[in-house]
Design an enzyme around this catalytic site. Structure first.
Site, PDB file in Angstrom:
ATOM      1  N   GLY A  12       0.806  -1.175   0.079  1.00  0.00           N
ATOM      2  CA  GLY A  12      -0.069  -0.008   0.089  1.00  0.00           C
ATOM      3  C   GLY A  12       0.830   1.124   0.008  1.00  0.00           C
ATOM      4  O   GLY A  12       1.734   1.368   0.895  1.00  0.00           O
ATOM      5  N   VAL A 142       1.604   2.751   6.628  1.00  0.00           N
ATOM      6  CA  VAL A 142       0.984   3.701   7.497  1.00  0.00           C
ATOM      7  C   VAL A 142       0.429   2.858   8.651  1.00  0.00           C
ATOM      8  O   VAL A 142      -0.009   3.526   9.444  1.00  0.00           O
ATOM      9  CB  VAL A 142      -0.258   4.119   6.640  1.00  0.00           C
ATOM     10  CG1 VAL A 142      -0.084   5.105   5.309  1.00  0.00           C
ATOM     11  CG2 VAL A 142      -1.299   2.991   6.150  1.00  0.00           C
ATOM     12  N   ASP A 143       0.255   1.676   8.434  1.00  0.00           N
ATOM     13  CA  ASP A 143      -0.047   0.842   9.585  1.00  0.00           C
ATOM     14  C   ASP A 143       0.821   0.751  11.009  1.00  0.00           C
ATOM     15  O   ASP A 143       0.365   0.319  11.985  1.00  0.00           O
ATOM     16  CB  ASP A 143      -0.421  -0.597   9.348  1.00  0.00           C
ATOM     17  CG  ASP A 143      -1.604  -0.762   8.012  1.00  0.00           C
ATOM     18  OD1 ASP A 143      -2.489  -0.003   8.483  1.00  0.00           O
ATOM     19  OD2 ASP A 143      -1.674  -1.604   7.367  1.00  0.00           O
ATOM     20  N   ARG A 191      -5.742  -3.423  10.104  1.00  0.00           N
ATOM     21  CA  ARG A 191      -6.237  -4.844  10.368  1.00  0.00           C
ATOM     22  C   ARG A 191      -6.008  -5.472  11.562  1.00  0.00           C
ATOM     23  O   ARG A 191      -7.113  -5.938  12.197  1.00  0.00           O
ATOM     24  CB  ARG A 191      -5.307  -5.571   9.354  1.00  0.00           C
ATOM     25  CG  ARG A 191      -5.937  -7.187   9.005  1.00  0.00           C
ATOM     26  CD  ARG A 191      -4.984  -7.964   8.065  1.00  0.00           C
ATOM     27  NE  ARG A 191      -5.485  -7.231   6.665  1.00  0.00           N
ATOM     28  CZ  ARG A 191      -6.473  -7.523   5.865  1.00  0.00           C
ATOM     29  NH1 ARG A 191      -7.213  -8.351   6.267  1.00  0.00           N
ATOM     30  NH2 ARG A 191      -6.536  -6.885   4.617  1.00  0.00           N
ATOM     31  N   GLN A 302      -6.424   8.685   3.505  1.00  0.00           N
ATOM     32  CA  GLN A 302      -5.537   8.756   4.891  1.00  0.00           C
ATOM     33  C   GLN A 302      -4.012   8.320   4.449  1.00  0.00           C
ATOM     34  O   GLN A 302      -3.107   8.682   5.115  1.00  0.00           O
ATOM     35  CB  GLN A 302      -6.118   7.921   6.100  1.00  0.00           C
ATOM     36  CG  GLN A 302      -6.375   6.363   5.477  1.00  0.00           C
ATOM     37  CD  GLN A 302      -7.332   5.550   6.485  1.00  0.00           C
ATOM     38  OE1 GLN A 302      -7.227   5.567   7.629  1.00  0.00           O
ATOM     39  NE2 GLN A 302      -8.221   5.044   5.782  1.00  0.00           N
ATOM     40  N   ARG A 303      -3.839   7.512   3.414  1.00  0.00           N
ATOM     41  CA  ARG A 303      -2.665   7.346   3.027  1.00  0.00           C
ATOM     42  C   ARG A 303      -1.993   8.173   1.734  1.00  0.00           C
ATOM     43  O   ARG A 303      -0.929   8.188   1.519  1.00  0.00           O
ATOM     44  CB  ARG A 303      -2.317   6.013   2.706  1.00  0.00           C
ATOM     45  CG  ARG A 303      -3.124   5.242   1.509  1.00  0.00           C
ATOM     46  CD  ARG A 303      -3.069   3.846   1.037  1.00  0.00           C
ATOM     47  NE  ARG A 303      -3.491   3.435  -0.011  1.00  0.00           N
ATOM     48  CZ  ARG A 303      -3.823   2.317  -0.514  1.00  0.00           C
ATOM     49  NH1 ARG A 303      -3.719   1.314   0.425  1.00  0.00           N
ATOM     50  NH2 ARG A 303      -4.110   1.933  -1.652  1.00  0.00           N
TER      51      ARG A 303
END
Length: 415
Positions: A12, A142-143, A191, A302-303
């Site tokens: 991503g 981003v996670d 997630r 958001q990313r």
């Protein structure tokens, strides 16, 4: 001695991933590399011999600055899982033949958990056959869920965008309260790790109370308790805003989004496509409590929100790319660049290298002690950790009132 570098981007995209690409390019050029190639669409594109000479696209300092401010993956991305080379080495033979033909001495891959799996497999295969190319992972997600690093480039900018967006959502909801009250459920990426959802708390201040409830996937989601908390809040407030991670699960392990619909799509790494958590909960509240409800998904915004990028994040992303290139050119392999925090105030971080085998396919979640006892908020420790990562702004270069980005390679626009 091999004197060329190749770099790819995978997974991503983020608002900072191209700053890492710029860091790789700048360091490689400064260290006297002959050519810096860019894989188009990651390792999958390389297998199809799709690559470019980055010097044809980054022609001056302005291009480099534009690249830092360009969201998404400039080189394109992929989600491609390499097979076990002990069972199928044909793919590896093809990749290494291409590396030989391009005289590649350093291979840099910018990505998250699954991308580090690629670095692990390629570096292991190189060791088995005695190949000279060095393989280094450059962190991106981003996670914020890569192990052994304090944080990952991309997270700070996404957290900043989410905090600002949540503050604006809260401001909007205040003026639209119906007689029975209203609930807005905002779904955030995440997630298994709730770092981004927790970042919604950053909007709290003298001028903003912040979200009423925050639910992270690290804790079991109790839907009856959720309904009870909303009911109690409706008795005293006219508007309620809730932040939820897309990956929150109930006690039996099902994702909340699976309660409303079956999820059919699963990617090559076995990840289900998560969507609809906020919609399910908003509909549930209306049916159970008779209140007005609204569901929102920030989704790719958001990313991709480079106009709200964190200067700290962009600078560190550039540093990570530079450190990755230097490590590979200095002879390191099978490693990933990490950040080690020295202090919170003043904020200081340093780069280090960690064994890719300790990182690939691993996951770093929000510590349970950073989630409040009611499982519906984050603690002061979480805020101390995340606040430095969103500091500063990198202003876009504006042309005719909109941000200017670096042109994407034309090959990415073709089928």
């Amino acid at each position: 001695m091999r004197n060329n570098v190749i770099v790819g981007q995978s997974g991503g995209p983020t608002a900072a991933i191209n700053a890492s690409l710029a860091g790789v390019y700048r360091c490689a050029v400064d260290m006297g590399v002959s050519k810096v190639y860019g894989m188009l669409r990651g390792i999958q594109g390389l297998l199809e011999e799709q690559y470019i000479d980055l010097s044809e696209h980054i022609r001056c300092q302005l291009d480099e600055e534009l690249l830092k401010r360009t969201p998404a993956s400039f080189l394109g991305s992929c989600r491609y899982k390499l097979p076990d080379f002990k069972k199928d080495s044909a793919v590896y033979d093809k990749i290494f033949a291409i590396l030989d033909r391009l005289d590649i001495g350093a291979f840099i891959y910018i990505g998250g958990n699954d991308s580090m799996d690629t670095i692990q497999k390629l570096s292991d295969y190189a060791a088995v056959i005695g190949h000279p190319t060095k393989f280094i992972g450059c962190p991106k997600t981003v996670d914020n869920d890569l192990p052994l690093t304090d944080h990952t480039p991309g997270f700070g900018s996404a957290a900043k965008y989410i905090a600002v967006s949540m503050k604006e959502i809260l401001r909007d909801t205040i003026c639209q309260a119906p007689a029975k009250g209203s609930v807005t459920v905002v779904e955030i990426m995440g997630r298994n790790a709730g770092w981004l959802t927790g970042a919604t708390a950053l909007c709290r201040g003298e001028d903003c109370e912040g979200p009423d409830l925050i639910y992270l996937p690290e804790s079991i989601f109790d839907i009856e308790d959720f309904k009870a908390k909303i009911s109690q809040l409706l008795a005293i407030k006219s508007t309620i805003v809730v932040a939820v991670s897309e990956g929150i699960r109930v006690a039996d392990g099902r994702y909340v989004c699976e309660l409303g619909a079956d999820i059919d799509y699963v990617d090559v790494f076995g990840h289900k496509q998560l969507t609809g958590t906020a919609t399910y909960l908003a509909n549930y509240l209306t049916a159970q409590l008779g209140c007005k409800s609204r569901a929102m998904e920030l989704n790719i915004l958001q990313r991709a929100g480079s106009h709200l990028a964190s200067l700290t994040d962009i600078q560190e992303a550039f540093l990570a790319g530079s450190a990755a290139a230097k490590a590979a050119l200095d002879g390191q392999t099978g490693q990933m660049v990490t950040f080690q925090r020295i202090s919170d105030s003043p904020y200081r971080c340093e780069t280090a290298l960690k064994d890719i085998h300790q990182i690939a396919n691993g996951e770093q979640c929000v510590p349970l002690e950073w989630i409040d006892e009611a499982n519906a908020d984050v603690t002061k420790e979480f805020m101390t950790y995340v606040t430095p990562l969103i500091q500063g702004e990198l202003q876009p270069i504006m042309v005719n009132g909109v941000p200017r980005h670096l042109y994407a390679p034309k090959q990415l626009l073709r089928k």
